[in-house]
Design an enzyme around this catalytic site. Structure first.
Site, PDB file in Angstrom:
ATOM      1  N   ARG A 169     -16.021  -2.909  -1.423  1.00  0.00           N
ATOM      2  CA  ARG A 169     -14.791  -3.607  -1.800  1.00  0.00           C
ATOM      3  C   ARG A 169     -15.025  -4.488  -3.022  1.00  0.00           C
ATOM      4  O   ARG A 169     -15.996  -5.234  -3.088  1.00  0.00           O
ATOM      5  CB  ARG A 169     -14.296  -4.478  -0.638  1.00  0.00           C
ATOM      6  CG  ARG A 169     -14.023  -3.706   0.625  1.00  0.00           C
ATOM      7  CD  ARG A 169     -13.778  -4.636   1.799  1.00  0.00           C
ATOM      8  NE  ARG A 169     -14.949  -5.463   2.106  1.00  0.00           N
ATOM      9  CZ  ARG A 169     -14.965  -6.453   2.985  1.00  0.00           C
ATOM     10  NH1 ARG A 169     -13.847  -6.746   3.648  1.00  0.00           N
ATOM     11  NH2 ARG A 169     -16.051  -7.146   3.209  1.00  0.00           N
ATOM     12  N   LYS A 205      -7.905   2.097   5.644  1.00  0.00           N
ATOM     13  CA  LYS A 205      -7.489   0.699   5.556  1.00  0.00           C
ATOM     14  C   LYS A 205      -6.154   0.480   6.249  1.00  0.00           C
ATOM     15  O   LYS A 205      -5.297   1.372   6.279  1.00  0.00           O
ATOM     16  CB  LYS A 205      -7.406   0.234   4.101  1.00  0.00           C
ATOM     17  CG  LYS A 205      -6.539   1.065   3.172  1.00  0.00           C
ATOM     18  CD  LYS A 205      -6.734   0.596   1.728  1.00  0.00           C
ATOM     19  CE  LYS A 205      -5.974   1.440   0.746  1.00  0.00           C
ATOM     20  NZ  LYS A 205      -6.202   1.022  -0.665  1.00  0.00           N
ATOM     21  N   ASP A 232      -3.127  -2.291  -8.807  1.00  0.00           N
ATOM     22  CA  ASP A 232      -4.558  -2.118  -8.606  1.00  0.00           C
ATOM     23  C   ASP A 232      -4.915  -0.697  -9.009  1.00  0.00           C
ATOM     24  O   ASP A 232      -4.318   0.272  -8.514  1.00  0.00           O
ATOM     25  CB  ASP A 232      -4.938  -2.377  -7.152  1.00  0.00           C
ATOM     26  CG  ASP A 232      -4.880  -3.851  -6.785  1.00  0.00           C
ATOM     27  OD1 ASP A 232      -4.738  -4.685  -7.708  1.00  0.00           O
ATOM     28  OD2 ASP A 232      -4.977  -4.165  -5.589  1.00  0.00           O
ATOM     29  N   ARG A 251     -12.453  -6.205 -10.717  1.00  0.00           N
ATOM     30  CA  ARG A 251     -13.145  -6.866  -9.611  1.00  0.00           C
ATOM     31  C   ARG A 251     -14.230  -5.920  -9.120  1.00  0.00           C
ATOM     32  O   ARG A 251     -13.956  -4.897  -8.499  1.00  0.00           O
ATOM     33  CB  ARG A 251     -12.131  -7.228  -8.527  1.00  0.00           C
ATOM     34  CG  ARG A 251     -11.085  -8.228  -9.041  1.00  0.00           C
ATOM     35  CD  ARG A 251      -9.816  -8.223  -8.253  1.00  0.00           C
ATOM     36  NE  ARG A 251      -9.150  -6.927  -8.332  1.00  0.00           N
ATOM     37  CZ  ARG A 251      -8.061  -6.615  -7.628  1.00  0.00           C
ATOM     38  NH1 ARG A 251      -7.527  -7.487  -6.817  1.00  0.00           N
ATOM     39  NH2 ARG A 251      -7.508  -5.426  -7.757  1.00  0.00           N
ATOM     40  N   LYS A 259       0.825  -1.206   0.000  1.00  0.00           N
ATOM     41  CA  LYS A 259       0.000   0.000   0.000  1.00  0.00           C
ATOM     42  C   LYS A 259       0.858   1.256   0.000  1.00  0.00           C
ATOM     43  O   LYS A 259       0.586   2.212  -0.723  1.00  0.00           O
ATOM     44  CB  LYS A 259      -0.971  -0.040   1.179  1.00  0.00           C
ATOM     45  CG  LYS A 259      -2.022  -1.142   1.024  1.00  0.00           C
ATOM     46  CD  LYS A 259      -2.963  -1.209   2.187  1.00  0.00           C
ATOM     47  CE  LYS A 259      -4.065  -2.239   1.922  1.00  0.00           C
ATOM     48  NZ  LYS A 259      -3.556  -3.613   1.752  1.00  0.00           N
ATOM     49  N   ARG A 296      -7.133  -5.220 -11.657  1.00  0.00           N
ATOM     50  CA  ARG A 296      -5.799  -5.784 -11.430  1.00  0.00           C
ATOM     51  C   ARG A 296      -5.081  -5.840 -12.777  1.00  0.00           C
ATOM     52  O   ARG A 296      -5.502  -6.526 -13.708  1.00  0.00           O
ATOM     53  CB  ARG A 296      -5.911  -7.176 -10.823  1.00  0.00           C
ATOM     54  CG  ARG A 296      -4.623  -8.000 -10.823  1.00  0.00           C
ATOM     55  CD  ARG A 296      -3.459  -7.349 -10.085  1.00  0.00           C
ATOM     56  NE  ARG A 296      -3.781  -7.012  -8.710  1.00  0.00           N
ATOM     57  CZ  ARG A 296      -3.712  -7.847  -7.688  1.00  0.00           C
ATOM     58  NH1 ARG A 296      -3.352  -9.112  -7.890  1.00  0.00           N
ATOM     59  NH2 ARG A 296      -3.985  -7.430  -6.465  1.00  0.00           N
ATOM     60  N   ASN A 309       1.070  -4.467  -5.818  1.00  0.00           N
ATOM     61  CA  ASN A 309       1.180  -5.778  -5.179  1.00  0.00           C
ATOM     62  C   ASN A 309       2.420  -6.502  -5.685  1.00  0.00           C
ATOM     63  O   ASN A 309       2.570  -6.724  -6.884  1.00  0.00           O
ATOM     64  CB  ASN A 309      -0.068  -6.606  -5.489  1.00  0.00           C
ATOM     65  CG  ASN A 309      -1.316  -6.010  -4.864  1.00  0.00           C
ATOM     66  OD1 ASN A 309      -1.653  -6.304  -3.728  1.00  0.00           O
ATOM     67  ND2 ASN A 309      -1.994  -5.147  -5.609  1.00  0.00           N
ATOM     68  N   GLU A 357      -2.834   0.373  -5.327  1.00  0.00           N
ATOM     69  CA  GLU A 357      -1.871  -0.521  -4.671  1.00  0.00           C
ATOM     70  C   GLU A 357      -0.868  -1.015  -5.706  1.00  0.00           C
ATOM     71  O   GLU A 357      -1.160  -1.091  -6.899  1.00  0.00           O
ATOM     72  CB  GLU A 357      -2.561  -1.733  -4.026  1.00  0.00           C
ATOM     73  CG  GLU A 357      -3.341  -1.413  -2.771  1.00  0.00           C
ATOM     74  CD  GLU A 357      -3.802  -2.665  -2.041  1.00  0.00           C
ATOM     75  OE1 GLU A 357      -3.190  -3.743  -2.232  1.00  0.00           O
ATOM     76  OE2 GLU A 357      -4.773  -2.561  -1.273  1.00  0.00           O
TER      77      GLU A 357
END
Length: 317
Positions: free
Chosen positions: A233, A160, A273, A225, A125, A210, A283, A281
């Site tokens: 979310r 978060k 993301d 997503r 993050k 993603r 990842n 984000e």
């Protein structure tokens, strides 16, 4: 090649969607040896090389009993052709210690992907803060007063934890500020733990995308997503619906900017993301969505990844 996968327990894999399994399956079709261990099994003894109690596995083709254990032995990581660090978050102290052992294994000649130094340098993050031109208004703090001021400015915000995954611990506080104090106190443990706060992005209704980078190059499809049932979310683990789609203009622009930078740091596989045109984000620990993209588009992500892994391992030898 002899490939060692450092991952969560094999019996916890959901093989119909697990990206590590997709990597294994593709590697097995090419005749590579598959070995597996968990981070807790890494050992470094005085005067010895970093090693692990590794199990050689063979895929069965069965959806449930999906592997057979062929052999188990003490294996020095430098005796493999490639080590793949695929342990899921949280990025806690134990994860950090594992990366230090992997750095030592690199000194001994092991080839580790993603590189442990790069894993440490890119908390998933926090890493977005290096690229402010691509992100929404964002605050990293443990101060309750700073969180309240951020809400006063932006009115609709997301809070978060920094070490979560799968949408865990994400809260939205709207204009009315309902429960802001309670949520902030809970997430920060009364100001003892740092969290991230961001302006809410309405484009989440169209999906949290993603975008996969393999050796700096974007896979041509993203997995959007999409939140379901009133959820904020989009994470698949939180019930989001995954819809593969070609990269949009903003997706590609972000990917093409970050891709070469991250690849040069030793990050062979990255999952960006993106919500709307904003990066949320980066990842690097165990990016997923291989199988969802492949199943929906026919683009074989695992094949592209193993191609890159073979080339990277050969270049490092």
């Amino acid at each position: 090649m002899k490939l060692l996968f450092i991952a969560d327990p094999l019996d916890t894999f959901k093989t119909h969607k697990d990206s590590t399994f997709a990597m294994m399956r593709e590697a097995a079709t090419r005749g590579h040896e598959l070995w597996a261990c968990e981070p807790r099994e890494l050992v470094w003894r005085r005067g010895s090389q970093v090693s692990t109690r590794a199990r050689r596995i063979q895929l069965t083709g069965d959806a449930h009993d999906w592997y057979d254990e062929m052999d188990a032995t003490e294996l020095a990581l430098c005796q493999t052709d490639a080590v793949l660090m695929r342990k899921d978050p949280p990025f806690d102290a134990e994860y950090l210690y594992a990366t230090h052992l992997l750095t030592q294994a690199e000194r001994e000649g092991a080839r580790v992907f993603n590189r442990p130094e790069a894993l440490r340098a890119h908390p998933e993050k926090l890493a977005i803060m290096e690229f402010p031109e691509h992100i929404a208004p964002t605050l990293v703090t443990r101060e309750i007063a700073a969180i309240r001021a951020f809400h006063d400015q932006h009115r609709d915000i997301i809070l978060k934890p920094l070490d979560g995954m799968g949408g865990m611990g994400i809260f939205r506080v709207k204009d009315d500020g309902l429960n802001l104090g309670s949520i902030a106190e809970t997430l920060t443990h009364d100001g003892q733990q740092t969290i991230m706060v961001q302006a809410f992005l309405p484009a989440i209704a169209e999906g949290d995308k993603r975008v996969l980078l393999i050796n700096g190059e974007p896979v041509p499809y993203a997995l959007a997503r999409i939140p379901q049932g009133g959820e904020v979310r989009g994470n698949l683990a939180a019930g989001g619906k995954g819809v593969a789609q070609p990269l949009g203009e903003a997706d590609r622009a972000i990917a093409m900017h970050l891709g070469p930078i991250l690849a040069a740091r030793g990050l062979l596989l990255v999952g960006l993301d993106i919500i709307g045109d904003r990066l949320t984000e980066i990842n690097v620990t165990s990016p997923t969505c291989f199988q969802e993209i492949t199943d929906q588009t026919g683009f074989n992500v695992a094949q592209r990844f193993v191609d890159a892994l073979e080339a990277a391992a050969a270049a490092a030898s």
